[in-house]
Structure formats: C-alpha cells, structure tokens
Scaffold this motif. Structure first.
Motif, short mmCIF file in Angstrom:
data_model
loop_
_atom_site.label_atom_id
_atom_site.label_comp_id
_atom_site.label_asym_id
_atom_site.label_seq_id
_atom_site.Cartn_x
_atom_site.Cartn_y
_atom_site.Cartn_z
N THR A 138 13.61 74.92 -62.73
CA THR A 138 14.60 75.62 -61.89
C THR A 138 13.97 76.86 -61.27
O THR A 138 14.18 77.16 -60.10
N ARG A 139 13.20 77.59 -62.09
CA ARG A 139 12.60 78.81 -61.56
C ARG A 139 11.55 78.50 -60.48
O ARG A 139 11.40 79.21 -59.51
N ILE A 140 10.82 77.39 -60.68
CA ILE A 140 9.80 77.03 -59.69
C ILE A 140 10.44 76.57 -58.39
O ILE A 140 9.97 76.88 -57.30
N LEU A 141 11.56 75.84 -58.53
CA LEU A 141 12.17 75.26 -57.34
C LEU A 141 13.09 76.24 -56.61
O LEU A 141 13.41 76.02 -55.44
N ALA A 142 13.48 77.31 -57.28
CA ALA A 142 14.43 78.25 -56.68
C ALA A 142 14.02 78.71 -55.28
O ALA A 142 14.84 78.69 -54.35
N PRO A 143 12.76 79.13 -55.07
CA PRO A 143 12.39 79.63 -53.74
C PRO A 143 12.49 78.57 -52.65
O PRO A 143 12.50 78.89 -51.46
N LEU A 144 12.52 77.28 -53.04
CA LEU A 144 12.59 76.23 -52.02
C LEU A 144 14.00 76.06 -51.48
O LEU A 144 14.19 75.50 -50.40
N THR A 145 14.97 76.52 -52.23
CA THR A 145 16.36 76.33 -51.79
C THR A 145 16.91 77.56 -51.09
O THR A 145 17.71 77.45 -50.17
N GLY A 146 16.49 78.73 -51.50
CA GLY A 146 17.02 79.94 -50.85
C GLY A 146 15.97 81.03 -50.80
O GLY A 146 14.95 80.94 -51.48
N SER A 147 16.21 82.02 -49.95
CA SER A 147 15.24 83.10 -49.82
C SER A 147 15.90 84.41 -50.19
O SER A 147 17.00 84.72 -49.75
N ARG B 117 16.01 88.69 -50.57
CA ARG B 117 15.77 89.81 -49.65
C ARG B 117 14.32 90.26 -49.65
O ARG B 117 13.72 90.41 -48.58
N PRO B 118 13.71 90.46 -50.85
CA PRO B 118 12.30 90.86 -50.85
C PRO B 118 11.40 89.87 -50.10
O PRO B 118 10.41 90.27 -49.47
N PHE B 119 11.79 88.59 -50.14
CA PHE B 119 10.99 87.59 -49.41
C PHE B 119 10.97 87.90 -47.92
O PHE B 119 9.92 87.88 -47.28
N TRP B 120 12.15 88.19 -47.37
CA TRP B 120 12.21 88.45 -45.93
C TRP B 120 11.50 89.74 -45.58
O TRP B 120 10.88 89.85 -44.51
N ILE B 121 11.58 90.73 -46.47
CA ILE B 121 10.83 91.97 -46.23
C ILE B 121 9.33 91.67 -46.18
O ILE B 121 8.59 92.12 -45.29
N TRP B 122 8.89 90.87 -47.14
CA TRP B 122 7.47 90.46 -47.22
C TRP B 122 7.04 89.76 -45.93
O TRP B 122 6.02 90.11 -45.33
N ILE B 123 7.88 88.80 -45.48
CA ILE B 123 7.56 88.08 -44.25
C ILE B 123 7.53 89.06 -43.07
O ILE B 123 6.63 89.01 -42.21
N GLY B 124 8.48 89.98 -43.04
CA GLY B 124 8.55 90.95 -41.95
C GLY B 124 7.30 91.81 -41.89
O GLY B 124 6.73 92.03 -40.82
N VAL B 125 6.85 92.27 -43.06
CA VAL B 125 5.64 93.10 -43.11
C VAL B 125 4.45 92.31 -42.59
O VAL B 125 3.66 92.79 -41.76
#
Lengths: 441, 339
Positions: free
Chosen positions: A10-19, A21-29
């Motif tokens: 579940t923990r490994i697959l979690a990022p595949l289903t939703g993103s 906030r820190p993820f979007w900040i990371w992508i933005g940077v």
C-alpha cells in the motif's frame, strides 16, 4: 507475513494513485530550475559557446565533466540489477527498480550534455548521416544509444508483472491510464510459461548488460584516451573510468535508497543491512580508486616528462590542488574511514560517505577534463578556465531533469518491484517451512 | 595584447589607425596582393617558373580543384604534395621590423581570420633548459635566449584530428592537406582535443568577419568567412599555390624564412630563391615538431634563433598581432584564454 507485505505494498503504491502537496512543490522547484536552464540555453544558442568559460586552449569544461559524471551515474542500475543478480545477492530486492530508474535518467541527461556542448546542435544528426567508425565520439554515441535501449528494456521487462498488477487496479473510468497499462502489460497473467520466459529473458539481459556497461564506460574514457595529451594518453584510462563509475554508481544507489526509505517510509523493507552491504562495496571501490590514482601518479611522477611533471605539479600544488586534494581526502579517504570505523558504520555514516564519494567523483571528472587540457602543448603561459553562470545554470538544469525523470518514472511504476518482493517472501516462507520440517523430522 | 584589447573600446579608432601606419602590411597592400592572386602575371613574389609552369599544365587539363576528390584521371595523375620549410635561423619574430610577426598578420588579413585566432602563431620558446630545471636559481650556463617558432597547421599525414572527427568534416586531401568543411562540422571540438599542436580554433561567438570578406569566394581550400560554432584552421593555401602564388605567410615574411614547395617536384621556394627540398632538409638537419608522436607533419623546421637575421637571442618578446576588424569596435571579439 502477508499482512506485512500488504502494508508495504500500500505504501509503495500510494504515490501512483494520488499526489501529495510536497510532491507538487518538488515538481514546481524542478520545473523552475529547468525553466531557468532553458533561458540560459536560449542565450547560449543565440550567442554561441562564447557565453561559456571555454576557449581555444581549454575547449572542454563543465559540460563534458557532467557528461562523464552522468555516464558514471548510469552504472548504478546495471550494477545492482545485473551484477548483483548474477552474483545472487538476494538483498538487492528493494533497490533494483529505483537503481534501474537512475540508469535510464542518467543516460538521457548524459546525452543532453553532449548536446549542450555542441557548437552546432542543429547538425547533431550528421553523426548518423556521416558517422565515421574511426571516431571515438561515434563509438560513444552508439554505445550510449545501445546502453540506453538496453536499460530501458531491462527496466520495462522487470516491471511487466507490476504493470499487470496496476492494470488490474486502475479503475476503467481512467481510460487513458488503463489503456496504457493494459498495452504495456502485454497480457501478463502470471502463468508458469510466462514466468519462465520472463525470468530467462531477465537472466540473459543481466549477462548482456554487464559487458555493455563496461563498454560504455571504457568508450567514454576513450574520448580522452584517444588523444595525444598527457595524462589522457594512458592505457589505464578505461579501467579508471569503469572503476570510477562503479564507485559513484554505488554511492548514488545509497543516496537513492535513503531518499526512497524516507519518502515511502520503508523502514521495515530497507534496513541497515542494505546500507551496510553497499557501504562495504563503496569502501572497496574507494580503495580501488586510491590504488588507481597512486598507480597513475607514481608511474608518471617517477619519470617526470615535461607534460607529466606539469600535470602533477598543477594537481598537487598548482591551480588544481584544492580540487585534487578535496577529491583525495574528502572523496576517497573519508568514505573509507567512515565505513571502517564502527562508530560511523551505520546508515547515516554510509549516506554521508556516499555523498562525499559522488562530490569527489564530480571533482575528479572536472580535474581530468580541465586539468588535462591545461597542460600546455606549445610554449605559452598556461590558460585558465572557470565556468560561467550559463554553465552553472545548465548544470543545475541537467540535475533537475535527472530528478524529474526519476520522479516521473516513480510515478508510473512502483519504486520497489512488488512481484520480486512477493517472490522473495514466498521463497523465504518455503525455506522456513522446509527448515521446520527438517527440525521436526 | 593590450593593443587588441583596447580595440573594443569606443576611443580605439585612433589606436587602430596608428597601428595601420606602423605595420607594413596595410589593407591596401593586401587588396593589391589579393588582386595579384586573381590576375596572373601581376607583380609580387611568384612561385618560380618551374613550379608555375607545372601548375599551369595541371590547370589547363581541367578544373584545378578536381584533383581534390578525384585523382584517377590520367591528366591529374601527378598529385602535388605541398609542404613547408620554416628556416628559424632567419626568424627574428619580426623584432627587426618592430612589428607583430608579419606572417601572422598577413595570414589574418588575407583570410580575414577573426580575433583572437592566429592560424600561424609565432611562439617564443625558452632556450635555457637550466632555468627550467632549477626554478628560482641562477642558471649555471650564462645563456638566456629564446627562439621563435612560427607554427601553422602542421598538415600531418597521420592527422589525429582527421581520425577523431565523428562526421568526416575534416579530411586529408590527396595533396596531403587537411581541410575543414564548415557546413558539416557539428562543433564538438574533438579534433581540437586531438591536435597535439593546438592548431585548431573554434568560432566561439559570431566571428567578426569584415564586409570585404564576403566578396571573396570561400571554400575549404581558401577559408575567408567563418561561421559560428565550427572549427577553423590554417588551410595551407593550396589554391594560391596552384595559381602560382605563395601563401600569405610566406609572401609577407620580411626575412624570407618560409619556404613553400612540393615534394613531388622536390622544390621549394621562399619567393627569393628555389631550393631542392631533399638537399635543403638534409643539409640543415631539419626537424619536425613532436616528430616522436608519429603524426608525420609536412612542415619542417631548420633550427635556429634568428641568428642569420642578426637577432640577439637574449632579446625576447613578440609584438601583439592586430586584427583586420579592429576598425569595427561593434564587432564581438573574444579573448583566447578565457580570462
């Protein structure tokens, strides 16, 4: 047993289903850095390479350094998934996928840095149209293409069962996603026949990828080794580069492993044992690099031909001395000490050692390129080189593209190969059952 | 150095004008010289009749450049093997002229070589090895001299630059000259790394080619207008030789220290006299630069330090070369060493 693995999944697959906030900040940077790099590249394309610090005497600089650096980084995946597979190191399980992602991303960025360094990037296709097999650069371009194709194939093949698993999880309402996963899962349902074919293909790929990787790193060194310049004109350059690639590659895996462990909270899956094993490998290759450097300097320094003595003086007490000694003490000796001492022989110490190793190897590649070109071939005052802000910007942009590709791949595929994890677990269960049977018998 | 750095300043036109007066090769002289190239038989240092007539017999049999690609036709069966001898005994680095080296100046002006390239560069080499061996100490031998080494492209017969080019943008012609195709070059500079003589240059920015250059036909054999982002170097002026003219550098040398010739004829000339190449090289123990590398250059050196031009080897220093584009302060220029 099964609940533990389900929890991990579940923990490994979690990022595949939703993103998050820190993820979007990371992508933005990352995108901001890449946009800045695009501005720098636009200026370079308009004005020419005059905006860099390179000139006729030192005609290669940071771009080639980073090209070599990223080629070296690409060793990470091949080493873990091919070398460790062939040597039967079963603990590699949780890190294989991320290491393979590093390889693919690093090779793409290496190719980008060749492109950055061209005076006429719009003519890059001339290498295909008019390519001459006599040129080390052509070896490099085709080597890189082969290595990248092989790595992509390897990453994909090893991911098929996981893609099939995601295919079954993706709701039909997400048309594009489910269509893509269905296409790439190539009807995988996990029949014994399919498993047999996949496993034998992966075994064959592992065997193929080792010589391809050795070739790639050797051919990269031959861009320098095929010239008549001291100290590039050296038969040990290929060995030097292969050793350096494994060293920085192992270091990069440790760093990646640490990030994955933190981001995905995989403390139970990635343990201190993993770091320790890679730490020993890191120390071994650091020692090997010390040996290579001593070999080079003793054989050159004993005879002190004009060019060699200039080179050694420049390295040990000249303009390159800070770079060189930080590399030797910080990049090679420090990691060995950190891993040798029981107090620092832990996850934190090994991560620090890996960061030191990769920083050291970046410096090493810099002084190989720039230090080698500083040796004067004619009677004149030695030239100097320092990168301009354009070069620094493109360096950061390159690293950001690398991170972005790895992030994107980690969004499309589970960061840990779940099917291998399950398999490993099953094997362990079987082993456990057999042992118990033996004991009771 | 300062001379050409100044040139980018707005108030530099005065300096440039003064330089023009100072230097023997003026623009007018050069235009005349170029005109002479076009008009056969005009005054100027011509290749002696022996070579010139041989050149004519080849030229009359067809297109002069045809033997570049195709030397199978019987008319051009005799392929020229251009070569150069630089007599260092006569080279005083133009100290006696009080100017920058005239070979470099003429080459720059004739080819409109953009700043800061010097396709033929006159290096000053320190002749006191003891000084080198014990830095900071007084040399035990009271000799403290220098020599000048005019260095054009060495025209290697085993050219490292040609070997490493990924796209075949540089190649050696049957005449033995290494040329560059600016339209194919991808600008990766692998050849520059490979050249052990550092005779290759890169157009880092938009090259400062004056308008006049666009009236001269440019070809790999006679490069006058360079493009951005490609490699350039001395083209050895085979086109001029075929027309019976010496290269710019040899024409301009005030001491006639540069001989240009053809191994096929075994004759070379400095514009003042003709020598038999084989005899001349053997008599004066001619050497080639970095011969031990096996590059087999076509440029030979007769060792010396300008003694026959009356130079005292202890007088060191070479005047900086000025560029033809110095008139135009708007043009972008760049320094070679990145400082």
């Amino acid at each position: 047993m099964t609940t533990r693995i389900q929890d991990v999944e579940t923990r490994i697959l979690a990022p595949l289903t939703g993103s998050s906030r820190p993820f979007w900040i990371w992508i933005g940077v990352l995108l901001a850095i890449i946009a800045w790099g695009a501005v720098a590249y636009f200026i370079q394309a308009r004005e020419g390479l005059i905006v860099t610090g390179m000139r006729d005497r030192i005609m290669w600089g940071l771009y080639i350094t980073l090209f070599v650096m990223f080629i070296g980084a690409s060793m990470a995946g091949t080493f873990v998934s091919a070398v460790l597979r062939l040597t039967g190191a079963s603990w590699r399980g949780p890190i294989v996928r991320s290491a393979e992602m590093i390889t693919v991303a690093a090779l793409v960025v290496a190719a980008i840095f060749i492109f950055f360094d061209m005076g006429r990037p719009e003519r890059a296709f001339n290498i295909v149209l008019f390519g001459r097999w006599e040129s080390p650069l052509v070896w490099d371009v085709y080597g890189l293409a082969t290595y990248l194709a092989g790595s992509l194939l390897y990453l994909y093949l090893a991911a098929i069962p996981d893609i099939a698993m995601i295919r079954d999880l993706v709701p039909a309402s997400q048309r594009l996603r489910s269509a893509l996963y269905r296409a790439y899962a190539v009807n995988w349902i996990g029949t014994p026949d399919q498993r047999r074919v996949l496993l034998s293909t992966l075994g064959a790929m592992a065997i193929i990828m080792v010589p391809v990787a050795v070739m790639m790193h050797t051919v990269t060194s031959w861009i320098f080794g095929m010239t008549l310049r001291e100290p590039w004109n050296s038969p040990m350059f290929g060995i030097f580069f292969v050793g350096g690639a494994i060293y920085s590659g192992v270091g990069l895996i440790v760093i990646m492993m640490f990030i994955v462990k933190r981001v995905y909270r995989l403390n139970d899956l990635i343990t201190d044992q993993h770091f320790l094993k890679l730490g020993y490998l890191l120390a071994t290759f650091a020692a090997l690099m010390v040996f290579f450097n001593v070999s080079e300097f003793v054989t050159l320094g004993y005879k002190t031909s004009v060019d060699a003595s200039f080179y050694i003086t420049q390295m040990t007490r000249g303009s390159m001395a800070p770079v060189f000694w930080i590399y030797i003490w910080g990049g090679l000796i420090l990691p060995i000490i950190l891993i040798a001492l029981p107090w620092t022989r832990n996850t934190k110490g090994i991560v620090v050692a890996s960061i030191a190793a990769n920083t050291g190897m970046l410096l090493e590649r810099y002084f190989i390129v720039v230090g080698g070109l500083t040796v004067p071939l004619n009677p004149y005052e030695p030239a100097s080189y320092f990168p301009t802000w354009i070069e620094w910007s493109l360096m950061l942009a390159g690293i950001a593209i690398f991170a972005l590709i790895v992030t994107a791949l980690a969004k499309a595929l589970p960061i840990v190969a779940i099917w291998e994890l399950r398999e490993h677990e099953q094997e362990q269960d079987l082993e456990h059952a057999r042992r118990m049977a033996e004991v009771s018998a | 150095m300062t001379d050409r750095r100044l040139s980018s300043d707005a108030n530099s036109s005065a300096v440039a004008a003064e330089n023009d007066r100072k230097f023997k090769i003026s623009r007018r002289y050069l235009l005349k010289l170029m005109g002479a190239t076009a008009a056969a038989g005009a005054a100027g240092p011509l290749i002696p009749g022996v070579i010139a007539s041989a050149v004519e017999s080849i030229n009359s049999s067809g297109d002069a450049t045809s033997d570049l690609q195709d030397n199978n036709s019987p008319a051009s069966a005799r392929v020229r093997r251009w070569m150069m001898i630089i007599d260092q005994r006569y080279c005083d680095g133009c100290q006696s002229q009080g100017t920058a080296p005239q070979c470099t100046q003429a080459c720059n002006d004739g080819h409109y070589v953009p700043e800061p390239m010097e396709w033929i560069e006159v290096y000053e080499h320190d002749l006191s090895p003891e000084k080198e061996a014990y830095p900071g100490q007084e040399p035990s031998i009271p000799f403290d001299g220098t020599q000048f080494i005019p260095t054009p492209c060495q025209q290697c017969q085993n050219a490292p630059c040609v070997n490493v080019c990924p796209v075949g943008a540089t190649w050696t012609t049957p005449e033995g000259i290494t040329l560059i195709d600016q339209d194919r070059c991808i600008g990766y500079r692998m050849c520059m790394a490979a050249c052990p003589y550092e005779r290759r240059f890169f157009t880092w920015g938009e090259p400062s080619t004056p308008a006049a250059a666009h009236h001269v036909a440019s070809s790999p054999e006679h490069q006058v207008s360079l493009k951005k982002g490609v490699v350039a170097k001395c083209d050895f002026c085979p086109e001029m030789a075929r027309a019976g003219k010496l290269p710019f550098c040899a024409q301009a040398c005030p001491q006639n220290a540069i001989y240009y010739g053809d191994f096929e004829e075994n004759l070379a000339t400095n514009g003042a006299g003709v020598v038999s190449i084989s005899e001349f090289l053997a008599e004066h123990s001619a050497t080639r630069l970095k011969e031990e590398l096996g590059t087999r250059p076509r440029v030979y050196y007769i060792p010396g330090h300008g003694e026959l031009a009356g130079r005292d080897p202890k007088t060191s220093g070479r005047r900086p070369v000025t560029w033809i584009d110095d008139e135009n302060p708007e043009t972008k220029t760049w320094a070679r060493d990145g400082q």
